[in-house]
Design a protein around this motif. Structure first.
Motif, PDB file in Angstrom:
ATOM      1  N   GLY A   1      -2.888   6.132  -6.950  1.00 53.59           N
ATOM      2  CA  GLY A   1      -3.522   5.122  -6.113  1.00 53.59           C
ATOM      3  C   GLY A   1      -3.626   5.589  -4.692  1.00 53.59           C
ATOM      4  O   GLY A   1      -3.274   6.706  -4.386  1.00 53.59           O
ATOM      5  N   PRO A   2      -4.073   4.732  -3.856  1.00 48.21           N
ATOM      6  CA  PRO A   2      -4.659   3.417  -4.095  1.00 48.21           C
ATOM      7  C   PRO A   2      -6.100   3.533  -4.597  1.00 48.21           C
ATOM      8  O   PRO A   2      -6.646   4.618  -4.685  1.00 48.21           O
ATOM      9  N   PHE A   3      -6.692   2.383  -4.923  1.00 48.46           N
ATOM     10  CA  PHE A   3      -8.042   2.358  -5.467  1.00 48.46           C
ATOM     11  C   PHE A   3      -8.939   1.473  -4.611  1.00 48.46           C
ATOM     12  O   PHE A   3      -8.458   0.594  -3.900  1.00 48.46           O
ATOM     13  N   GLU A   4     -10.239   1.717  -4.673  1.00 47.65           N
ATOM     14  CA  GLU A   4     -11.207   0.905  -3.928  1.00 47.65           C
ATOM     15  C   GLU A   4     -11.122  -0.539  -4.387  1.00 47.65           C
ATOM     16  O   GLU A   4     -11.046  -0.819  -5.576  1.00 47.65           O
TER      17      GLU A   4
ATOM     18  N   ARG B   1      -7.695  -4.452   2.860  1.00 50.09           N
ATOM     19  CA  ARG B   1      -8.518  -4.168   1.688  1.00 50.09           C
ATOM     20  C   ARG B   1      -8.994  -2.725   1.776  1.00 50.09           C
ATOM     21  O   ARG B   1      -9.511  -2.297   2.808  1.00 50.09           O
TER      22      ARG B   1
ATOM     23  N   GLU C   1      -8.590  -2.513  -3.747  1.00 48.88           N
ATOM     24  CA  GLU C   1      -7.194  -2.959  -3.739  1.00 48.88           C
ATOM     25  C   GLU C   1      -6.946  -3.777  -2.483  1.00 48.88           C
ATOM     26  O   GLU C   1      -7.474  -3.472  -1.415  1.00 48.88           O
TER      27      GLU C   1
ATOM     28  N   LEU D   1       0.869  -1.173   0.000  1.00 47.52           N
ATOM     29  CA  LEU D   1       0.000   0.000   0.000  1.00 47.52           C
ATOM     30  C   LEU D   1       0.910   1.229   0.000  1.00 47.52           C
ATOM     31  O   LEU D   1       1.441   1.623   1.031  1.00 47.52           O
TER      32      LEU D   1
ATOM     33  N   GLY E   1      -4.052  -6.509  -0.176  1.00 47.15           N
ATOM     34  CA  GLY E   1      -2.668  -6.891   0.065  1.00 47.15           C
ATOM     35  C   GLY E   1      -2.527  -7.579   1.406  1.00 47.15           C
ATOM     36  O   GLY E   1      -3.505  -7.827   2.116  1.00 47.15           O
TER      37      GLY E   1
END
Length: 124
Positions: A77-80, A102, A82, A70, A84
Protein backbone atom coordinates in the motif's frame (compact mmCIF):
# COMPACT_ATOMS: atom_id res chain seq x y z
CA UNK A 1 6.69 5.27 -4.80
CA UNK A 2 5.29 8.77 -4.70
CA UNK A 3 1.82 9.64 -3.41
CA UNK A 4 -0.34 12.70 -3.83
CA UNK A 5 -2.41 13.15 -0.68
CA UNK A 6 -5.26 15.65 -0.28
CA UNK A 7 -5.99 16.93 3.25
CA UNK A 8 -9.29 18.67 3.94
CA UNK A 9 -12.33 19.28 6.20
CA UNK A 10 -10.49 21.42 8.75
CA UNK A 11 -13.58 23.52 9.45
CA UNK A 12 -12.28 24.83 12.78
CA UNK A 13 -9.17 26.25 11.06
CA UNK A 14 -10.94 27.65 7.98
CA UNK A 15 -14.09 26.42 6.21
CA UNK A 16 -12.23 25.92 2.92
CA UNK A 17 -8.85 24.81 4.31
CA UNK A 18 -6.97 22.14 2.36
CA UNK A 19 -3.47 21.00 1.48
CA UNK A 20 -2.15 18.77 -1.26
CA UNK A 21 1.06 16.98 -0.33
CA UNK A 22 3.42 14.93 -2.43
CA UNK A 23 4.87 12.10 -0.32
CA UNK A 24 7.97 10.21 -1.39
CA UNK A 25 7.78 6.79 0.24
CA UNK A 26 11.41 5.93 -0.59
CA UNK A 27 13.18 9.09 0.62
CA UNK A 28 10.68 9.76 3.45
CA UNK A 29 10.27 13.38 2.42
CA UNK A 30 7.23 15.43 1.40
CA UNK A 31 6.52 18.68 -0.41
CA UNK A 32 3.57 21.05 -0.37
CA UNK A 33 1.96 21.15 -3.82
CA UNK A 34 -0.97 23.39 -2.95
CA UNK A 35 -2.72 24.74 0.13
CA UNK A 36 -5.23 27.26 1.42
CA UNK A 37 -6.01 28.19 5.01
CA UNK A 38 -3.35 25.87 6.49
CA UNK A 39 0.13 27.11 7.34
CA UNK A 40 2.80 24.51 6.66
CA UNK A 41 6.37 24.47 5.38
CA UNK A 42 7.16 23.94 1.70
CA UNK A 43 8.71 20.53 2.43
CA UNK A 44 9.84 18.30 5.25
CA UNK A 45 10.44 14.81 6.56
CA UNK A 46 8.10 11.84 7.00
CA UNK A 47 8.35 9.66 10.10
CA UNK A 48 6.42 6.50 10.95
CA UNK A 49 4.83 5.75 14.33
CA UNK A 50 2.58 2.73 14.99
CA UNK A 51 1.17 2.61 11.45
CA UNK A 52 0.67 6.39 11.20
CA UNK A 53 2.62 8.86 9.06
CA UNK A 54 3.97 11.93 10.82
CA UNK A 55 4.38 14.89 8.46
CA UNK A 56 7.16 17.02 9.97
CA UNK A 57 8.96 20.26 9.12
CA UNK A 58 12.52 20.01 7.80
CA UNK A 59 15.01 19.00 10.50
CA UNK A 60 12.26 18.18 13.00
CA UNK A 61 10.56 15.10 14.40
CA UNK A 62 7.63 17.16 15.73
CA UNK A 63 4.65 16.60 13.42
CA UNK A 64 2.76 19.34 11.61
CA UNK A 65 0.05 16.72 11.14
CA UNK A 66 -0.46 12.99 11.63
CA UNK A 67 -2.00 10.89 8.86
CA UNK A 68 -3.68 8.19 10.91
CA UNK A 69 -3.57 4.73 9.35
CA UNK A 70 -1.39 5.75 6.40
CA UNK A 71 1.40 3.20 6.84
CA UNK A 72 4.28 3.82 4.45
CA UNK A 73 6.01 0.65 5.69
CA UNK A 74 3.36 -1.63 4.13
CA UNK A 75 4.71 -3.31 1.01
CA UNK A 76 1.31 -3.45 -0.75
CA UNK A 77 0.00 0.00 0.00
CA UNK A 78 -1.21 2.61 0.06
CA UNK A 79 -3.70 2.62 -2.82
CA UNK A 80 -5.50 5.35 -4.77
CA UNK A 81 -8.72 6.35 -3.04
CA UNK A 82 -7.57 5.19 0.40
CA UNK A 83 -8.88 7.54 3.10
CA UNK A 84 -8.35 8.23 6.77
CA UNK A 85 -8.31 10.81 9.52
CA UNK A 86 -5.64 13.51 9.88
CA UNK A 87 -4.81 15.33 13.10
CA UNK A 88 -3.58 18.88 12.46
CA UNK A 89 -0.98 19.74 15.14
CA UNK A 90 0.74 22.78 13.60
CA UNK A 91 -0.79 25.33 15.96
CA UNK A 92 1.07 24.85 19.23
CA UNK A 93 -0.88 25.36 22.44
CA UNK A 94 -4.27 24.67 20.90
CA UNK A 95 -6.40 21.56 20.63
CA UNK A 96 -5.82 19.16 17.75
CA UNK A 97 -7.98 19.79 14.72
CA UNK A 98 -9.32 16.77 12.87
CA UNK A 99 -9.68 16.50 9.12
CA UNK A 100 -9.44 13.81 6.47
CA UNK A 101 -6.74 12.59 4.11
CA UNK A 102 -7.28 10.89 0.77
CA UNK A 103 -4.70 9.34 -1.57
CA UNK A 104 -5.37 10.99 -4.94
CA UNK A 105 -2.58 9.42 -6.95
CA UNK A 106 0.05 6.69 -6.61
CA UNK A 107 3.09 6.93 -8.91
CA UNK A 108 5.24 3.79 -8.95
CA UNK A 109 7.62 4.86 -11.75
CA UNK A 110 11.22 5.41 -10.69
CA UNK A 111 12.41 8.55 -12.44
CA UNK A 112 14.35 11.66 -11.50
CA UNK A 113 12.22 14.75 -10.85
CA UNK A 114 12.44 17.60 -13.34
CA UNK A 115 13.17 20.07 -10.55
CA UNK A 116 14.61 19.27 -7.12
CA UNK A 117 12.12 20.13 -4.39
CA UNK A 118 14.04 19.20 -1.26
CA UNK A 119 17.02 20.99 0.23
CA UNK A 120 20.30 19.14 -0.05
CA UNK A 121 23.94 19.47 0.90
CA UNK A 122 24.74 22.31 3.30
CA UNK A 123 21.15 23.58 3.24
CA UNK A 124 19.72 20.29 4.54
Amino acid sequence: MRLTVHLDTFDRVHPMAFAILWLDKDTRQWSREGHFGLELPEWGALHMDCGNTLVCAPHSAVPVCVLEGLDLNEAEGPFEGEVGRVQWCAVRGSNLTTGHWRVQCVDTERKEPENGVFAAGDEA
